[in-house]
Design a protein around this motif. Structure first.
Motif, PDB file in Angstrom:
ATOM      1  N   ILE A   1       0.822  -1.272   0.035  1.00  0.00           N
ATOM      2  CA  ILE A   1       0.143  -0.106  -0.149  1.00  0.00           C
ATOM      3  C   ILE A   1       1.078   1.062  -0.209  1.00  0.00           C
ATOM      4  O   ILE A   1       1.609   1.424   0.917  1.00  0.00           O
ATOM      5  CB  ILE A   1      -1.005   0.086   1.232  1.00  0.00           C
ATOM      6  CG1 ILE A   1      -1.879  -1.131   1.154  1.00  0.00           C
ATOM      7  CG2 ILE A   1      -1.766   1.111   1.231  1.00  0.00           C
ATOM      8  CD1 ILE A   1      -2.347  -1.633   2.542  1.00  0.00           C
TER       9      ILE A   1
ATOM     10  N   SER B   1      -0.704  -1.748  -5.033  1.00  0.00           N
ATOM     11  CA  SER B   1      -1.872  -2.076  -5.282  1.00  0.00           C
ATOM     12  C   SER B   1      -2.961  -0.901  -5.080  1.00  0.00           C
ATOM     13  O   SER B   1      -3.810  -0.840  -5.450  1.00  0.00           O
ATOM     14  CB  SER B   1      -2.107  -3.253  -4.072  1.00  0.00           C
ATOM     15  OG  SER B   1      -1.910  -2.684  -2.829  1.00  0.00           O
TER      16      SER B   1
ATOM     17  N   THR C   1      -2.805   5.870  -0.751  1.00  0.00           N
ATOM     18  CA  THR C   1      -3.683   6.740   0.035  1.00  0.00           C
ATOM     19  C   THR C   1      -2.896   8.010   0.278  1.00  0.00           C
ATOM     20  O   THR C   1      -1.740   8.195   0.235  1.00  0.00           O
ATOM     21  CB  THR C   1      -4.348   6.010   1.296  1.00  0.00           C
ATOM     22  OG1 THR C   1      -3.294   6.236   2.237  1.00  0.00           O
ATOM     23  CG2 THR C   1      -4.500   4.696   0.934  1.00  0.00           C
TER      24      THR C   1
ATOM     25  N   GLN D   1      -4.346   4.282   4.929  1.00  0.00           N
ATOM     26  CA  GLN D   1      -3.448   3.265   4.898  1.00  0.00           C
ATOM     27  C   GLN D   1      -3.773   2.059   5.821  1.00  0.00           C
ATOM     28  O   GLN D   1      -3.837   0.840   5.280  1.00  0.00           O
ATOM     29  CB  GLN D   1      -2.085   3.787   5.570  1.00  0.00           C
ATOM     30  CG  GLN D   1      -1.181   4.912   4.888  1.00  0.00           C
ATOM     31  CD  GLN D   1      -0.382   4.037   3.603  1.00  0.00           C
ATOM     32  OE1 GLN D   1       0.461   3.216   3.664  1.00  0.00           O
ATOM     33  NE2 GLN D   1      -0.734   4.482   2.329  1.00  0.00           N
TER      34      GLN D   1
ATOM     35  N   ALA E   1      -6.907   0.289   4.056  1.00  0.00           N
ATOM     36  CA  ALA E   1      -6.418  -0.461   2.998  1.00  0.00           C
ATOM     37  C   ALA E   1      -5.757  -1.894   3.572  1.00  0.00           C
ATOM     38  O   ALA E   1      -6.047  -2.836   2.961  1.00  0.00           O
ATOM     39  CB  ALA E   1      -5.585   0.394   1.970  1.00  0.00           C
TER      40      ALA E   1
ATOM     41  N   ALA F   1       1.447  -2.387   4.840  1.00  0.00           N
ATOM     42  CA  ALA F   1       1.582  -1.055   4.943  1.00  0.00           C
ATOM     43  C   ALA F   1       2.520  -0.703   6.062  1.00  0.00           C
ATOM     44  O   ALA F   1       2.587  -1.592   6.868  1.00  0.00           O
ATOM     45  CB  ALA F   1       0.073  -0.621   5.380  1.00  0.00           C
TER      46      ALA F   1
END
Length: 299
Positions: A190, A215, A218, A224, A227, A235
């Motif tokens: 992420i 993928s 943010t 984060q 996701a 992340a």
């Protein structure tokens, strides 16, 4: 002419109002000899008699009568000065704190109740958009930051460490494939939006991706976390936020731990209200040191 001693002005007013050395000394809480010495010194410095001495007491001369309004203005100024000093001593007023949203929402704002209880005349404004909060422009009075300022008339103190790790959801970790030589080489990551690319976490992810696209990207820590919880990849997150969100660590030490700095404009360091809030913020960070660094979360 000798230099005027402003400490003699209250003596002048006390004698003018009470009419005797004895009553003036009682009003001032000092001795008669001290009162007599100070009024004689004032008359000598000004070069004029201020009182006519009688057995029944002291009466203002014409010169003393002319000086009276000026002495009263001096007294009013001194009283105003003392009131302002008391204002600061009692931590009365408004204080603006600039900080990161994650520290504000999870630690700082929840702690303000105890501060307000101890100092009910204090009000606090928490600014989380730190990109627009500049201590030099006086957008804020003090700040809690992850990046140490390297210029300006600022007083900077390290008050803690914010630890970072690599995290994912249980669902994502259950399906991931790992390579023994490089366990995260096949992972999805992420990333951060373009305008956040200066962040250490964003740069770490960029190095891991080696030119590949994340993928999802943010622009906030909340994004984060969302996701990662949705299983979209790994992340880089502060330990205390990741654990609170129920995420699982993949790596606890990725070399991104950051100092936490308390920053105050040097002109405000002596202010009582600023000192009270600064001490409170330092105590909050110290109280949560293990949690922030990740020691208590994964011990």
């Amino acid at each position: 002419m000798d230099r005027l001693n402003l400490d003699d002005a209250p003596v002048f007013l006390a004698i003018a109002r009470t009419g005797t050395l004895t009553a003036a000394a009682k009003q001032l809480g000092t001795g008669i000899a001290t009162v007599s010495r100070k009024i004689e010194r004032l008359e000598h410095t000004l070069g004029v008699p201020l009182f006519l001495r009688h057995q029944t007491g002291y009466k203002l001369t014409d010169e003393g009568q002319a000086l009276l309004p000026r002495a009263e203005k001096l007294e009013e100024a001194a009283q105003s000065f003392r009131m302002n000093a008391a204002f600061e001593a009692e931590a009365i007023g408004h204080v603006r704190i600039a900080t990161a949203e994650n520290l504000a929402n999870v630690l700082i704002i929840p702690s303000l109740g105890e501060l307000m209880q101890s100092h009910p005349d204090l009000t606090v404004e928490v600014l989380t958009d730190i990109t627009t909060s500049n201590l030099h422009r006086q957008d804020a009075d003090l700040a809690v930051r992850m990046v140490r300022p390297d210029r300006g008339n600022l007083t900077v103190k390290k008050i803690g460490i914010l630890g970072y790790g690599l995290y994912g959801s249980e669902a994502y970790l259950a399906t991931r494939e790992t390579v023994e030589a490089n366990p995260i080489s096949s992972d999805r990551f992420i990333g951060w939006a373009e305008r956040q690319q200066m962040l250490p976490a964003a740069q770490w992810v960029e190095r891991m991706l080696k030119g590949d696209a994340p993928s999802v990207a943010t622009s906030s820590l909340l994004g984060q976390i969302s996701a990662a919880k949705a299983g979209l990849g790994l992340a880089v997150l502060p330990h205390f936020l990741a654990v609170d969100a129920g995420l699982v660590p993949v790596s606890l030490d990725i070399g991104l731990d950051q100092p936490i700095w308390l920053v105050v404009h040097s002109d405000l360091v002596a202010s009582r209200r600023i000192k009270i809030v600064a001490d409170h913020l330092s105590a909050v960070i110290a109280r949560n040191a293990g949690r922030l660094a990740g020691r208590e979360l994964h011990s």
